[in-house]
Design a protein around this motif. Structure first.
Motif, mmCIF file in Angstrom:
data_model
loop_
_atom_site.group_PDB
_atom_site.id
_atom_site.type_symbol
_atom_site.label_atom_id
_atom_site.label_comp_id
_atom_site.label_asym_id
_atom_site.label_seq_id
_atom_site.Cartn_x
_atom_site.Cartn_y
_atom_site.Cartn_z
ATOM 1 N N LYS A 1 0.839 -1.207 0.000
ATOM 2 C CA LYS A 1 0.000 0.000 0.000
ATOM 3 C C LYS A 1 0.871 1.254 0.000
ATOM 4 O O LYS A 1 0.654 2.177 -0.790
ATOM 5 C CB LYS A 1 -0.929 -0.003 1.216
ATOM 6 C CG LYS A 1 -1.895 1.168 1.258
ATOM 7 C CD LYS A 1 -2.846 1.031 2.449
ATOM 8 C CE LYS A 1 -3.970 2.016 2.377
ATOM 9 N NZ LYS A 1 -3.798 3.224 3.098
ATOM 10 N N MET A 2 1.871 1.282 0.873
ATOM 11 C CA MET A 2 2.758 2.441 0.946
ATOM 12 C C MET A 2 3.513 2.612 -0.381
ATOM 13 O O MET A 2 3.657 3.728 -0.877
ATOM 14 C CB MET A 2 3.746 2.284 2.100
ATOM 15 C CG MET A 2 4.567 3.526 2.348
ATOM 16 S SD MET A 2 5.624 3.551 3.822
ATOM 17 C CE MET A 2 5.749 1.882 4.344
ATOM 18 N N PHE A 3 3.984 1.519 -0.952
ATOM 19 C CA PHE A 3 4.697 1.567 -2.228
ATOM 20 C C PHE A 3 3.802 2.155 -3.325
ATOM 21 O O PHE A 3 4.215 3.057 -4.058
ATOM 22 C CB PHE A 3 5.178 0.166 -2.616
ATOM 23 C CG PHE A 3 5.731 0.081 -4.006
ATOM 24 C CD1 PHE A 3 7.026 0.496 -4.282
ATOM 25 C CD2 PHE A 3 4.954 -0.413 -5.042
ATOM 26 C CE1 PHE A 3 7.534 0.426 -5.575
ATOM 27 C CE2 PHE A 3 5.452 -0.487 -6.333
ATOM 28 C CZ PHE A 3 6.743 -0.067 -6.599
ATOM 29 N N LEU A 4 2.585 1.644 -3.443
ATOM 30 C CA LEU A 4 1.673 2.117 -4.494
ATOM 31 C C LEU A 4 1.271 3.569 -4.296
ATOM 32 O O LEU A 4 1.210 4.338 -5.249
ATOM 33 C CB LEU A 4 0.425 1.236 -4.563
ATOM 34 C CG LEU A 4 0.592 -0.126 -5.215
ATOM 35 C CD1 LEU A 4 -0.696 -0.930 -5.110
ATOM 36 C CD2 LEU A 4 1.022 0.010 -6.662
ATOM 37 N N GLU A 5 0.975 3.949 -3.061
ATOM 38 C CA GLU A 5 0.576 5.332 -2.803
ATOM 39 C C GLU A 5 1.716 6.299 -3.083
ATOM 40 O O GLU A 5 1.500 7.378 -3.652
ATOM 41 C CB GLU A 5 0.075 5.477 -1.371
ATOM 42 C CG GLU A 5 -1.275 4.835 -1.153
ATOM 43 C CD GLU A 5 -1.813 4.937 0.264
ATOM 44 O OE1 GLU A 5 -3.020 4.737 0.442
ATOM 45 O OE2 GLU A 5 -1.026 5.214 1.196
ATOM 46 N N LYS A 6 2.925 5.913 -2.709
ATOM 47 C CA LYS A 6 4.081 6.777 -2.958
ATOM 48 C C LYS A 6 4.360 6.878 -4.459
ATOM 49 O O LYS A 6 4.650 7.954 -4.976
ATOM 50 C CB LYS A 6 5.307 6.232 -2.228
ATOM 51 C CG LYS A 6 6.524 7.098 -2.373
ATOM 52 C CD LYS A 6 7.694 6.556 -1.596
ATOM 53 C CE LYS A 6 8.910 7.444 -1.804
ATOM 54 N NZ LYS A 6 10.109 6.888 -1.185
ATOM 55 N N GLY B 1 0.860 8.452 -6.135
ATOM 56 C CA GLY B 1 0.338 9.696 -5.593
ATOM 57 C C GLY B 1 -1.161 9.641 -5.347
ATOM 58 O O GLY B 1 -1.800 10.653 -5.102
ATOM 59 N N VAL B 2 -1.727 8.440 -5.397
ATOM 60 C CA VAL B 2 -3.161 8.238 -5.207
ATOM 61 C C VAL B 2 -3.361 7.371 -3.973
ATOM 62 O O VAL B 2 -2.629 6.408 -3.755
ATOM 63 C CB VAL B 2 -3.791 7.545 -6.439
ATOM 64 C CG1 VAL B 2 -5.264 7.249 -6.221
ATOM 65 C CG2 VAL B 2 -3.597 8.399 -7.681
ATOM 66 N N ARG B 3 -4.364 7.710 -3.176
ATOM 67 C CA ARG B 3 -4.657 6.958 -1.961
ATOM 68 C C ARG B 3 -5.334 5.634 -2.309
ATOM 69 O O ARG B 3 -6.295 5.612 -3.063
ATOM 70 C CB ARG B 3 -5.554 7.786 -1.044
ATOM 71 C CG ARG B 3 -5.763 7.155 0.295
ATOM 72 C CD ARG B 3 -6.415 8.150 1.258
ATOM 73 N NE ARG B 3 -6.735 7.477 2.481
ATOM 74 C CZ ARG B 3 -7.943 7.004 2.778
ATOM 75 N NH1 ARG B 3 -8.946 7.180 1.948
ATOM 76 N NH2 ARG B 3 -8.157 6.383 3.913
ATOM 77 N N LEU C 1 -2.014 4.822 -13.685
ATOM 78 C CA LEU C 1 -0.683 4.476 -14.184
ATOM 79 C C LEU C 1 -0.840 3.739 -15.512
ATOM 80 O O LEU C 1 -1.090 2.542 -15.555
ATOM 81 C CB LEU C 1 0.070 3.624 -13.157
ATOM 82 C CG LEU C 1 0.334 4.333 -11.828
ATOM 83 C CD1 LEU C 1 0.902 3.368 -10.810
ATOM 84 C CD2 LEU C 1 1.264 5.515 -12.023
ATOM 85 N N TRP C 2 -0.704 4.479 -16.598
ATOM 86 C CA TRP C 2 -0.925 3.955 -17.940
ATOM 87 C C TRP C 2 0.393 3.779 -18.681
ATOM 88 O O TRP C 2 1.364 4.479 -18.410
ATOM 89 C CB TRP C 2 -1.798 4.920 -18.738
ATOM 90 C CG TRP C 2 -3.105 5.213 -18.094
ATOM 91 C CD1 TRP C 2 -3.389 6.257 -17.268
ATOM 92 C CD2 TRP C 2 -4.294 4.445 -18.176
ATOM 93 N NE1 TRP C 2 -4.692 6.195 -16.842
ATOM 94 C CE2 TRP C 2 -5.273 5.086 -17.394
ATOM 95 C CE3 TRP C 2 -4.636 3.274 -18.847
ATOM 96 C CZ2 TRP C 2 -6.559 4.597 -17.268
ATOM 97 C CZ3 TRP C 2 -5.927 2.803 -18.711
ATOM 98 C CH2 TRP C 2 -6.870 3.459 -17.936
#
Length: 153
Positions: A19-24, A27-29, A43-44
């Protein structure tokens, strides 16, 4: 579907780490295990490719068996000139019509055409898929495996 027993602490750690990796990275919660990488996180093309490369390298994961094109569209597909041209033309029509709706406080509803999407269907990966991959270390999707919590002794 395979069932695997796993400790709660291990799943919780995987959840928090991914979760932390993806949010960082995005930039989306993250609000759900079902958040998708392309659609929900935006993320395209090359963005999701770079995300997966960083994910694999940072957490030393195996990526054998992953067919990128099964889950995501390539950058070239997103930049296909005909799709872009059609969407630009539709946007020129859509903007004035949408403005009319807004100015009339939606009392006038106009039929707005949809924008063109890519023809090839892809599955997209979810946050849950990445958690499963993180826990297993080998590429595996969440629909291939179900976790059961080990009982505390």
């Amino acid at each position: 579907m395979k069932i695997k027993r796993v400790e709660y602490a291990k799943l919780r750690h995987a959840y928090a780490t991914v979760k932390m990796f993806l949010e960082k990275t995005s930039g989306v919660r993250i609000t759900s295990l079902n958040n998708t990488i392309a659609e929900d996180l935006g993320l395209w093309g090359d963005d999701n490719l770079f995300l997966l490369e960083e994910f694999v390298n940072r957490y030393e994961l195996q990526h054998n068996g992953i067919e990128y094109e099964k889950y995501f569209h390539s950058e070239v597909e997103h930049l296909a000139s005909t799709t872009i041209l059609i969407n630009i033309l539709k946007l020129l029509i859509w903007l004035p019509l949408k403005l009319i709706e807004w100015l009339t406080l939606n009392k006038i509803k106009l039929s707005l055409s949809r924008f063109e999407k890519l023809e090839r269907k892809v599955n997209d990966m979810t946050f849950k898929d990445l958690v499963t991959w993180y826990v297993e270390k080998d590429f595996m999707l969440s629909n291939q495996l179900k976790y059961e919590l080990k009982s505390a002794q």
